[in-house]
Motif scaffolding. Structure first.
Motif, mmCIF file in Angstrom:
data_model
loop_
_atom_site.group_PDB
_atom_site.id
_atom_site.type_symbol
_atom_site.label_atom_id
_atom_site.label_comp_id
_atom_site.label_asym_id
_atom_site.label_seq_id
_atom_site.Cartn_x
_atom_site.Cartn_y
_atom_site.Cartn_z
ATOM 1 N N LEU A 29 -8.295 6.909 0.971
ATOM 2 C CA LEU A 29 -7.982 5.952 2.025
ATOM 3 C C LEU A 29 -8.234 6.570 3.390
ATOM 4 O O LEU A 29 -7.987 7.750 3.609
ATOM 5 C CB LEU A 29 -6.517 5.537 1.921
ATOM 6 C CG LEU A 29 -6.099 4.816 0.648
ATOM 7 C CD1 LEU A 29 -4.602 4.555 0.667
ATOM 8 C CD2 LEU A 29 -6.857 3.529 0.482
ATOM 9 N N LEU A 34 -1.155 1.793 7.548
ATOM 10 C CA LEU A 34 -0.705 0.477 7.112
ATOM 11 C C LEU A 34 0.150 0.579 5.855
ATOM 12 O O LEU A 34 1.210 -0.058 5.763
ATOM 13 C CB LEU A 34 -1.908 -0.436 6.862
ATOM 14 C CG LEU A 34 -1.591 -1.862 6.434
ATOM 15 C CD1 LEU A 34 -0.794 -2.574 7.519
ATOM 16 C CD2 LEU A 34 -2.865 -2.612 6.125
ATOM 17 N N GLY A 35 -0.254 1.400 4.907
ATOM 18 C CA GLY A 35 0.540 1.598 3.695
ATOM 19 C C GLY A 35 1.896 2.201 3.995
ATOM 20 O O GLY A 35 2.910 1.800 3.411
ATOM 21 N N GLY A 36 1.940 3.155 4.905
ATOM 22 C CA GLY A 36 3.209 3.765 5.299
ATOM 23 C C GLY A 36 4.134 2.762 5.969
ATOM 24 O O GLY A 36 5.344 2.733 5.700
ATOM 25 N N THR A 53 9.506 -2.280 3.725
ATOM 26 C CA THR A 53 10.041 -2.676 2.425
ATOM 27 C C THR A 53 11.363 -1.976 2.169
ATOM 28 O O THR A 53 12.335 -2.595 1.700
ATOM 29 C CB THR A 53 9.036 -2.351 1.299
ATOM 30 O OG1 THR A 53 7.812 -3.043 1.560
ATOM 31 C CG2 THR A 53 9.565 -2.753 -0.061
ATOM 32 N N ALA A 80 -5.741 2.758 6.785
ATOM 33 C CA ALA A 80 -5.149 2.284 5.534
ATOM 34 C C ALA A 80 -3.890 3.076 5.187
ATOM 35 O O ALA A 80 -2.911 2.509 4.700
ATOM 36 C CB ALA A 80 -6.165 2.380 4.398
ATOM 37 N N LYS A 81 -3.914 4.379 5.456
ATOM 38 C CA LYS A 81 -2.719 5.198 5.211
ATOM 39 C C LYS A 81 -1.576 4.770 6.128
ATOM 40 O O LYS A 81 -0.427 4.669 5.694
ATOM 41 C CB LYS A 81 -3.033 6.677 5.428
ATOM 42 C CG LYS A 81 -3.895 7.272 4.340
ATOM 43 C CD LYS A 81 -4.184 8.733 4.633
ATOM 44 C CE LYS A 81 -5.117 9.320 3.598
ATOM 45 N NZ LYS A 81 -5.463 10.712 3.878
ATOM 46 N N ILE A 88 4.095 -0.527 5.570
ATOM 47 C CA ILE A 88 4.548 -1.469 4.540
ATOM 48 C C ILE A 88 5.674 -0.858 3.724
ATOM 49 O O ILE A 88 6.687 -1.512 3.447
ATOM 50 C CB ILE A 88 3.367 -1.900 3.652
ATOM 51 C CG1 ILE A 88 2.410 -2.787 4.437
ATOM 52 C CG2 ILE A 88 3.855 -2.611 2.389
ATOM 53 C CD1 ILE A 88 1.109 -3.095 3.728
ATOM 54 N N ALA A 89 5.538 0.408 3.344
ATOM 55 C CA ALA A 89 6.596 1.079 2.580
ATOM 56 C C ALA A 89 7.879 1.177 3.398
ATOM 57 O O ALA A 89 8.974 0.937 2.879
ATOM 58 C CB ALA A 89 6.123 2.461 2.144
#
Length: 97
Positions: A60, A67-69, A75, A64-65, A71-72
């Motif tokens: 990634l 955005l993933g962080g 959440t 993307a990293k 989102i996590a």
């Protein structure tokens, strides 16, 4: 194993001389039977073509990293808020409110 591979023939004609489908990119060609011999797999199931490792990993990018962080993180915050509301409601119920 008793089958012998003609490595020179495999390297000389790795691709089949056939017409490719119209929806394939122009640079993509099917392998010949000799060309299939050029594929190999190591003990960890890594894929090789004519002794060279084929890149199969996807990494990634920074966006993307990030955005993933995010989102996590959100959440986790939503789960924590849900648990705190459940605990608050349980305490109200137990107090008779």
């Amino acid at each position: 194993m008793t089958d012998k591979v003609d490595w020179d023939a495999a390297r000389r004609q790795p691709f089949a001389e056939v017409q490719t489908p119209d929806d394939w990119p122009e640079s993509v060609r099917p392998l010949s039977w000799h060309g299939m011999s050029l594929f190999g797999v190591d003990l960890t199931r890594g894929l090789y073509w004519d002794g060279k490792k084929v890149k199969t990993e996807i990494s990634l990018g920074p966006a993307a990293k990030l955005l993933g962080g995010l989102i996590a993180l959100f959440t986790f915050l939503a789960a924590a808020a849900t648990v705190s509301m459940a605990v608050t409601d349980l305490l109200r119920f137990l107090n008779g409110n």
